[in-house]
Enzyme design. Structure first.
Site, PDB file in Angstrom:
ATOM      1  N   PRO A   1      28.487  50.328  27.488  1.00 37.43           N
ATOM      2  CA  PRO A   1      29.851  50.875  27.458  1.00 37.43           C
ATOM      3  C   PRO A   1      30.843  49.873  28.043  1.00 37.43           C
ATOM      4  O   PRO A   1      30.587  49.250  29.078  1.00 37.43           O
ATOM      5  CB  PRO A   1      29.759  52.131  28.336  1.00 37.43           C
TER       6      PRO A   1
ATOM      7  N   SER B   1      40.397  36.243  38.398  1.00 38.87           N
ATOM      8  CA  SER B   1      39.431  36.512  37.339  1.00 38.87           C
ATOM      9  C   SER B   1      40.124  37.029  36.091  1.00 38.87           C
ATOM     10  O   SER B   1      41.130  37.742  36.181  1.00 38.87           O
ATOM     11  CB  SER B   1      38.415  37.547  37.822  1.00 38.87           C
TER      12      SER B   1
ATOM     13  N   LYS C   1      41.243  42.327  42.325  1.00 41.19           N
ATOM     14  CA  LYS C   1      41.768  40.995  42.016  1.00 41.19           C
ATOM     15  C   LYS C   1      43.243  41.074  41.616  1.00 41.19           C
ATOM     16  O   LYS C   1      44.067  40.246  42.037  1.00 41.19           O
ATOM     17  CB  LYS C   1      40.937  40.344  40.905  1.00 41.19           C
TER      18      LYS C   1
ATOM     19  N   ASN D   1      26.842  36.109  50.400  1.00 42.25           N
ATOM     20  CA  ASN D   1      26.297  35.859  49.066  1.00 42.25           C
ATOM     21  C   ASN D   1      26.175  34.353  48.832  1.00 42.25           C
ATOM     22  O   ASN D   1      26.428  33.853  47.742  1.00 42.25           O
ATOM     23  CB  ASN D   1      27.186  36.491  47.991  1.00 42.25           C
TER      24      ASN D   1
ATOM     25  N   THR E   1      39.046  39.328  34.500  1.00 41.34           N
ATOM     26  CA  THR E   1      38.877  40.787  34.476  1.00 41.34           C
ATOM     27  C   THR E   1      40.186  41.509  34.753  1.00 41.34           C
ATOM     28  O   THR E   1      40.291  42.703  34.467  1.00 41.34           O
ATOM     29  CB  THR E   1      37.825  41.254  35.501  1.00 41.34           C
TER      30      THR E   1
ATOM     31  N   TYR F   1      36.552  46.149  40.785  1.00 39.43           N
ATOM     32  CA  TYR F   1      36.601  44.702  41.033  1.00 39.43           C
ATOM     33  C   TYR F   1      37.861  44.097  40.430  1.00 39.43           C
ATOM     34  O   TYR F   1      38.615  43.385  41.113  1.00 39.43           O
ATOM     35  CB  TYR F   1      35.362  44.022  40.451  1.00 39.43           C
TER      36      TYR F   1
ATOM     37  N   ARG G   1      31.884  35.021  24.476  1.00 39.81           N
ATOM     38  CA  ARG G   1      32.649  34.842  25.711  1.00 39.81           C
ATOM     39  C   ARG G   1      33.026  33.372  25.883  1.00 39.81           C
ATOM     40  O   ARG G   1      32.396  32.475  25.321  1.00 39.81           O
ATOM     41  CB  ARG G   1      31.829  35.297  26.924  1.00 39.81           C
TER      42      ARG G   1
ATOM     43  N   PHE H   1      37.367  32.516  33.527  1.00 38.36           N
ATOM     44  CA  PHE H   1      36.665  33.251  32.489  1.00 38.36           C
ATOM     45  C   PHE H   1      35.185  33.345  32.889  1.00 38.36           C
ATOM     46  O   PHE H   1      34.834  34.140  33.735  1.00 38.36           O
ATOM     47  CB  PHE H   1      36.973  32.663  31.113  1.00 38.36           C
TER      48      PHE H   1
ATOM     49  N   ASN I   1      31.067  33.796  55.583  1.00 38.12           N
ATOM     50  CA  ASN I   1      30.104  34.634  56.312  1.00 38.12           C
ATOM     51  C   ASN I   1      28.722  34.627  55.658  1.00 38.12           C
ATOM     52  O   ASN I   1      27.815  35.320  56.121  1.00 38.12           O
ATOM     53  CB  ASN I   1      30.622  36.070  56.450  1.00 38.12           C
TER      54      ASN I   1
ATOM     55  N   PHE J   1      38.346  31.504  47.981  1.00 33.80           N
ATOM     56  CA  PHE J   1      37.232  31.968  47.150  1.00 33.80           C
ATOM     57  C   PHE J   1      36.614  33.260  47.673  1.00 33.80           C
ATOM     58  O   PHE J   1      36.027  34.018  46.895  1.00 33.80           O
ATOM     59  CB  PHE J   1      36.108  30.920  47.113  1.00 33.80           C
TER      60      PHE J   1
END
Length: 341
Positions: free
Chosen positions: A292, A124, A152, A35, A126, A148, A230, A177, A32, A80
């Protein structure tokens, strides 16, 4: 193989399309463009000299998904499409659940209707949350700390349950990652909307003059230079992992979660130094207080990817930064305003 790709015009999706088309797969993109830009698909066609089918659609639209899959009749799906900003997910949790979880459920139902049994999911790291040990391996507890990450993790659970309940189904959950870099041509790359949420596109925009300076959040961590560390992976290596995962899904059954990283950490200052080598001038930055929730280090265990997918990364931090700079310097404002060029 016929591969249906949701969100294929996005950053990781477009690089994966290049590899799918180069490998001879037939591709249908469902996006769509919330982004991303159709211009990315035009450039993929130019880079590969191959055509693809593109459908303007939203994964929240179950009927549109069902029609698209029925018409294309894919052998496999790469998923995706989704919302991906941690900060935005805190402010808009319902939008994240609707897109990332309900959208995934819509996709699986459409796959059932089309009798498609293979899926590779864009997940992810995360999902792991706070590190209980490093490196993160796939047995690390899943305990996300933001909406988020929770969407996932929930989507992973839905896919795993679907794979268990569906005869001969195969699902690969790729836990990314930190994808960075761009295609070596400089024709496709990361084009974040608004202020970048991730380090490298922010560094790139400072390097090209779109932003004044980078804020480094904390320089007193227990790392080599005090800045956060990272696991950054070149997006071209990540795209190759999807190609390998499609091959694995074609010969395996069940559901596997697989980390996709290099297995090594790069600090913020090391990344900035590599970008300075790529662009040939200093990157302005200032040190700001820690944020934080930020941790000192995060990097992947990659043994499972090597074992199951016969895949490992090939490109280092200098290649990541050189390709990013080529993309950013040749496309300082990102893709043109949605129009094919």
């Amino acid at each position: 193989m016929k591969v249906f790709v949701t969100g294929g015009a996005g950053y990781i999706g477009s690089h994966t399309l290049v590899q799918l088309l180069a490998a001879g797969h037939e591709v249908c993109v469902f996006d769509n463009y919330c982004n991303s830009s159709p211009a990315a698909l035009a450039r993929v066609r130019q880079l590969t000299n191959r055509d693809l089918t593109a459908i303007d659609g939203d994964i929240r639209d179950a009927d549109a998904l069902t029609r698209a899959l029925a018409d294309f009749a894919p052998d496999a799906v790469i998923h995706f499409a989704g919302l991906k900003a941690v900060g935005e997910s805190n402010a808009m949790p319902l939008a994240y659940y609707q897109t990332n979880v309900t959208g995934t459920m819509n996709l699986l139902a459409a796959m059932d209707a089309a009798e498609c049994r293979r899926i590779v999911f864009s997940s992810s790291a995360t999902v792991y949350g706070e590190a209980r040990y490093l490196p993160f391996d796939e047995d690390h507890p899943v305990a996300p700390t933001n909406p988020y990450g929770r969407t996932k993790a929930m989507a992973e659970g839905v896919i795993a349950d679907w794979a268990t309940a569906t005869p001969a189904a195969s699902a690969v959950l790729l836990r990314y990652f930190n994808p960075v870099g761009a295609h070596e041509s400089g024709r496709i790359g990361e084009d974040p909307q608004g202020i970048p949420n991730n380090l490298m596109p922010f560094v790139a925009q400072v390097a090209v003059g779109r932003r004044d300076k980078l804020a480094i959040f904390g320089d007193d961590y227990e790392t080599r230079d005090g800045t956060g560390e990272r696991d950054y992976i070149h997006v071209v290596d990540l795209a190759a992992a999807h190609l390998a995962a499609i091959g694995y899904a074609a010969r395996a059954e069940g559901c596997q979660a697989i980390n996709v990283g290099t297995g090594q950490g790069i600090t913020v200052k090391e990344l900035v130094a590599a970008y300075e080598r790529a662009c040939g001038h200093p990157i302005a930055y200032e040190v700001a207080p820690r944020r934080p929730g930020d941790v000192a280090s995060s990097y992947a265990a990659t043994d499972k990817a090597e074992r199951l997918l016969q895949w490992r990364t090939a490109l280092d931090v200098d290649a990541m930064c050189a390709s990013s700079w080529r993309w950013q310097s040749e496309n300082p404002d990102g893709y043109p305003g949605g129009a094919e060029d």
